[in-house]
Design an enzyme around this catalytic site. Structure first.
Site, PDB file in Angstrom:
ATOM      1  N   HIS A 169       0.917  -1.600   0.234  1.00  0.00           N
ATOM      2  CA  HIS A 169       0.011   0.119   0.616  1.00  0.00           C
ATOM      3  C   HIS A 169       0.813   1.412  -0.048  1.00  0.00           C
ATOM      4  O   HIS A 169       1.396   1.407   0.809  1.00  0.00           O
ATOM      5  CB  HIS A 169      -0.755  -0.215   1.504  1.00  0.00           C
ATOM      6  CG  HIS A 169      -2.316   1.306   1.327  1.00  0.00           C
ATOM      7  ND1 HIS A 169      -3.321   0.994   1.796  1.00  0.00           N
ATOM      8  CD2 HIS A 169      -1.911   2.323   1.032  1.00  0.00           C
ATOM      9  CE1 HIS A 169      -3.474   2.245   1.896  1.00  0.00           C
ATOM     10  NE2 HIS A 169      -2.887   3.692   1.381  1.00  0.00           N
ATOM     11  N   LEU A 229       2.118   6.414  -5.763  1.00  0.00           N
ATOM     12  CA  LEU A 229       3.582   7.127  -6.151  1.00  0.00           C
ATOM     13  C   LEU A 229       2.976   8.188  -7.119  1.00  0.00           C
ATOM     14  O   LEU A 229       3.966   9.291  -7.559  1.00  0.00           O
ATOM     15  CB  LEU A 229       3.485   5.766  -7.578  1.00  0.00           C
ATOM     16  CG  LEU A 229       4.438   4.710  -6.726  1.00  0.00           C
ATOM     17  CD1 LEU A 229       4.533   4.010  -7.505  1.00  0.00           C
ATOM     18  CD2 LEU A 229       5.667   5.202  -5.651  1.00  0.00           C
ATOM     19  N   HIS A 271     -10.783   0.492   2.280  1.00  0.00           N
ATOM     20  CA  HIS A 271     -10.562   1.872   2.827  1.00  0.00           C
ATOM     21  C   HIS A 271     -11.436   1.646   3.861  1.00  0.00           C
ATOM     22  O   HIS A 271     -12.349   2.388   3.214  1.00  0.00           O
ATOM     23  CB  HIS A 271     -10.375   3.038   2.133  1.00  0.00           C
ATOM     24  CG  HIS A 271      -9.966   4.291   3.329  1.00  0.00           C
ATOM     25  ND1 HIS A 271      -8.803   4.844   3.260  1.00  0.00           N
ATOM     26  CD2 HIS A 271     -10.321   5.179   3.556  1.00  0.00           C
ATOM     27  CE1 HIS A 271      -8.895   6.224   3.565  1.00  0.00           C
ATOM     28  NE2 HIS A 271     -10.565   5.946   3.333  1.00  0.00           N
ATOM     29  N   ASN A 316      -4.525  10.334   7.379  1.00  0.00           N
ATOM     30  CA  ASN A 316      -6.369   9.467   7.756  1.00  0.00           C
ATOM     31  C   ASN A 316      -5.710   7.455   7.585  1.00  0.00           C
ATOM     32  O   ASN A 316      -5.282   7.531   6.745  1.00  0.00           O
ATOM     33  CB  ASN A 316      -6.286  10.018   6.602  1.00  0.00           C
ATOM     34  CG  ASN A 316      -8.420   9.956   6.298  1.00  0.00           C
ATOM     35  OD1 ASN A 316      -8.460   9.142   7.895  1.00  0.00           O
ATOM     36  ND2 ASN A 316      -9.218   9.454   5.697  1.00  0.00           N
ATOM     37  N   ASP A 331       1.362   2.891   3.657  1.00  0.00           N
ATOM     38  CA  ASP A 331       0.466   4.174   3.137  1.00  0.00           C
ATOM     39  C   ASP A 331       1.259   5.178   2.705  1.00  0.00           C
ATOM     40  O   ASP A 331       1.381   6.424   3.154  1.00  0.00           O
ATOM     41  CB  ASP A 331       0.141   4.139   4.616  1.00  0.00           C
ATOM     42  CG  ASP A 331      -0.951   5.140   3.597  1.00  0.00           C
ATOM     43  OD1 ASP A 331      -1.544   5.381   2.356  1.00  0.00           O
ATOM     44  OD2 ASP A 331      -1.839   5.821   4.501  1.00  0.00           O
ATOM     45  N   HIS A 366       3.326  14.136   0.403  1.00  0.00           N
ATOM     46  CA  HIS A 366       2.411  15.895  -0.029  1.00  0.00           C
ATOM     47  C   HIS A 366       3.677  17.008  -0.714  1.00  0.00           C
ATOM     48  O   HIS A 366       4.458  17.204   0.207  1.00  0.00           O
ATOM     49  CB  HIS A 366       1.855  16.237   1.087  1.00  0.00           C
ATOM     50  CG  HIS A 366       0.684  15.025   0.353  1.00  0.00           C
ATOM     51  ND1 HIS A 366      -0.227  15.077  -0.302  1.00  0.00           N
ATOM     52  CD2 HIS A 366      -0.346  14.165   1.821  1.00  0.00           C
ATOM     53  CE1 HIS A 366      -1.307  14.070  -0.335  1.00  0.00           C
ATOM     54  NE2 HIS A 366      -0.955  13.780   1.299  1.00  0.00           N
TER      55      HIS A 366
END
Lengths: 305, 430
Positions: free
Chosen positions: B61, B64, B180, B279, B306, B310
């Protein structure tokens, strides 16, 4: 004290310093000219992302009474509407030689974010559900003026605790002075873990009985749509400060409210007019407290001489 | 030829750690033995004295961000970051722009990965077209093209009927459905865990039930459909409990959690640290302990990163506007070692199971242990090295690590993939 971001981190000594200084500032307010040179040459900017009359005017008057150059930025007509980011607004204000920025924003932590990204002083005029430090300071000032102390009192805070920055700042500030704090409101508006900081009463009667101070909070009526309250009428009946509940409140108990008031929802007009209601007095005291805060934030040593 | 000398080999919790030399010829492990003869003329010799050698890691998980958000990360930069952390197989989630919801997009990811990635990139296709939660994507075509799982990650499939159909349909193609779990009505407007810190800071809280309600729903749907449900980034003790019950029922359910959920709590948010905005949100110490217990007992099968890069402009903003997510490739192993082995007494072999055997099993890949004849895909780690996570050391295009400033123990020094040394002594070679 460069910034005033909240009361949670502010020391007991700093709070006392502000309250003592505010007492001096109040004498200036009572004078005819209401003008001092304390902020002469300083540039004070108010940046409010939320509507406000009393807090904004109070800060502006405080700055003006101390001879600051004040500018008020209206977000509705500013470059924010052109999509400018808050960070860019901060950088612009820095370039415009701002000394003190007074900011209100709907998001918790925004004053902290600005303070991390600027060289000027930041005063929190209310951020989201986090803090409204000057409101709590003016509440404390009013309590001390009326009751002669802010220590070891029994204080109830009634209403929307979950969303209230006023409640949080009051809890953080008043807790530093050995006060017993009780909160009460609909269960939907009581945040988790609040019992770590305050006693949660099981009824309005219990909450207000035997208290030295009752601080009533403003209820946002749009909360009804989100399922936090059912109706104005029901709120008034079960959570409002009305004549019925006054049977449990003594004549010496201070009735406080940060305003603006929803008459007939969280408090009745009759209760507002009682001699122990301090609602109008709080507004006046707000200017004195904000003068003190502005003064301290613009002094390197942060001590009034 | 590569000769790794004096390697302490860790293959799994069940194998005895063996100290030996490893000879790699071409892309395979030719020989494992004591004192394999050195030949400096045609051999790269790596002295692994005091170091551990283990199979390279698989992450089921990650994000990219290509196509659409290349300014945050792209397949090349993300793969290099994964490699730096010891991962040589990674599965990228489909919430790109456009989303990976059809066979052409799967083909695109595979093609780009072949072009620019030094490691293996396996795409996860969407459950629903456009990640809208409304209409099933062409799961069969995507599987045929190389999708290894389906997920609407980033969003929950809120319509239980669509989720039920996705589970039923996925069975025909033997492809796991990665869920999710987030009830968006409960989490709406939330920024952090609903609890002590949300009360302190006035940031809007997300109740833990936003996750566990959907975990319960999906378990019931998986029970009925007998499909393979994989619950990703588990963060609450209630979810662990529910997954445990599901496994006891015999439901075909697997689960992962992430390094940040087993090491950090909601208190990281104090001070309005947007790098700690993830999250699902960081939870409480109780949850951390439940997740660790879940890993210990095998209720939680594996660790995923995960990895959610950003740009700094998306993090250096008001808390409510800040993007959710932390990068994770480069710190994953060290966080697991620091918090599971050092602080909670896990066996190092268990970490290999969490980062290699079990994630591969979930997506249908066989393990690639360090044995003669196997592909030479391995990492050499220094378990004693202490290092501070700093922006300057991060390979990923984005620097939004929730672990910035944290001191970690252990470090992935060298990575060999298909017989090629792609990272040596901390320096990438690709």
């Amino acid at each position: 004290m460069k910034h005033l971001l909240g009361l949670r981190e502010l020391s007991k000594e700093d709070i006392i310093k502000i309250l003592n200084l505010a007492k001096d500032m109040k004498t200036i307010l009572k004078s005819e000219t209401k003008k001092t040179p304390h902020l002469q040459g300083y540039s004070v900017v108010t940046l409010f992302y939320e509507n406000s009359t009393r807090t904004r005017t109070s800060f502006e008057l405080a700055a003006k009474f101390m001879s600051a150059n004040t500018t008020s930025i209206s977000v509705q007509t500013s470059s924010v509407q052109k999509g400018e980011s808050l960070l860019d607004t901060v950088k612009t204000l820095e370039a415009l030689k701002t000394d003190v920025l007074i900011v209100r924003h709907s998001v918790s932590g925004v004053p902290h974010f600005i303070a991390k990204n600027c060289s000027f002083s930041v005063i929190n005029a209310g951020d989201g559900m986090n803090e409204h430090p000057t409101q709590a300071l003016l509440d404390m000032f009013t309590i001390r003026e009326r009751l002669g102390t802010i220590e070891r009192l029994k204080i109830a805070i009634i209403g929307d605790i979950l969303h209230s920055r006023v409640a949080r700042s009051n809890i953080w500030g008043l807790s530093k002075f050995d006060n017993q704090i009780t909160v009460f409101g609909p269960q939907t508006l009581i945040p988790p873990y609040i019992e770590n900081f305050a006693y949660v009463a099981s009824s309005l009667e219990e909450a207000v009985s035997g208290k030295d101070v009752v601080i009533d909070l403003r209820i946002q009526l749009e909360r009804q749509k989100r399922g936090f309250i059912t109706s104005k009428q029901e709120y008034y009946k079960f959570y409002g400060l009305n004549e019925d509940i006054m049977r449990y409140i003594s004549g010496s108990t201070l009735i406080m409210h940060p305003g603006p008031v929803n008459r007939g929802v969280e408090i009745s007009s009759e209760v507002m007019q009682l001699p122990n209601s301090t609602i109008d007095e709080q507004v006046t005291n707000g200017i004195a407290v904000r003068m003190a805060v502005l003064y301290l934030c613009t002094r390197k040593e942060g001590i009034y001489r | 030829m590569i000769l790794i000398k004096n390697a302490q080999i860790v293959n799994s919790i069940h194998d005895k750690n063996e100290k030996a030399d490893i000879l790699i010829v071409d892309d395979k492990i030719e020989k494992i033995g004591i004192n394999i003869e050195e030949n400096p003329d045609n051999m790269i010799i790596i002295d692994a004295s005091g170091k551990y050698v283990m199979p390279s890691f698989t992450d089921i998980h990650c994000h990219l961000r290509e196509p659409g958000f290349e300014y945050k990360e792209d397949i090349k930069s993300g793969s290099r970051a994964a490699l730096a952390g010891g991962f040589t197989t990674i599965c990228c989630m489909p919430n790109t722009n456009p989303p990976i919801d059809n066979r052409a997009m799967i083909a695109y990811i595979k093609y780009r990965a072949k072009e620019v990635s030094p490691i293996e990139v396996l795409p996860v296709g969407a459950i629903t077209k456009g990640l809208s939660g409304e209409e099933l994507a062409e799961i069969g075509f995507m599987k045929e093209e190389g999708a290894i799982a389906i997920s609407d990650d980033g969003k929950c499939v809120m319509n239980a009927n669509i989720m039920r159909n996705a589970l039923l349909y996925s069975k025909d193609f033997s492809i796991p459905v990665i869920s999710h779990c987030e009830d968006s009505n409960l989490s709406e407007g939330g920024q952090i865990n609903l609890g002590y810190v949300s009360t302190i800071t006035g940031l809007r809280g997300i109740p833990r039930e936003a996750e566990s309600i959907i975990v319960a729903r999906d378990i019931l749907l998986a029970k009925e459909t007998k499909a393979h449900l994989h619950i990703t980034h588990v963060s609450t003790k209630e979810s662990v409990r529910l997954i445990k019950i599901a496994k006891e029922w015999g439901v075909n359910v697997t689960a992962d959690t992430c390094p940040h959920y087993i090491s950090l709590t909601e208190e990281e948010v104090l001070g309005f640290n947007t790098n700690a905005k993830v999250n699902p949100p960081l939870r409480t110490q109780e949850d951390v302990e439940a997740l660790i217990e879940g890993l210990k007992e095998g209720v939680i099968d594996c660790i995923s990163t995960d990895h959610a890069p950003h740009h700094k402009d998306e993090k250096n903003v008001e808390f409510n506007l800040a993007a959710s997510g932390t990068i994770g490739f480069e710190t994953a192993f060290s966080v697991l070692f620091t918090y599971l082995v050092e602080k909670n007494g896990f066996d190092i072999g268990k970490i290999v199971e969490l980062l290699h055997h079990n994630p591969r099993k979930i997506i249908g890949l066989s393990p690639n242990v360090i044995k003669e004849g196997k592909k030479a895909n391995l990492v050499i780690v220094d378990l004693k090295k202490k290092w501070e996570v700093k922006e300057d050391n991060i390979v990923s295009k984005s620097k939004n690590s929730v672990f910035l400033g944290k001191l970690l123990t252990s470090y992935v020094e060298t990575v060999i993939y298909n017989g090629k040394i792609l990272k040596k002594d901390g320096v990438l070679n690709c």
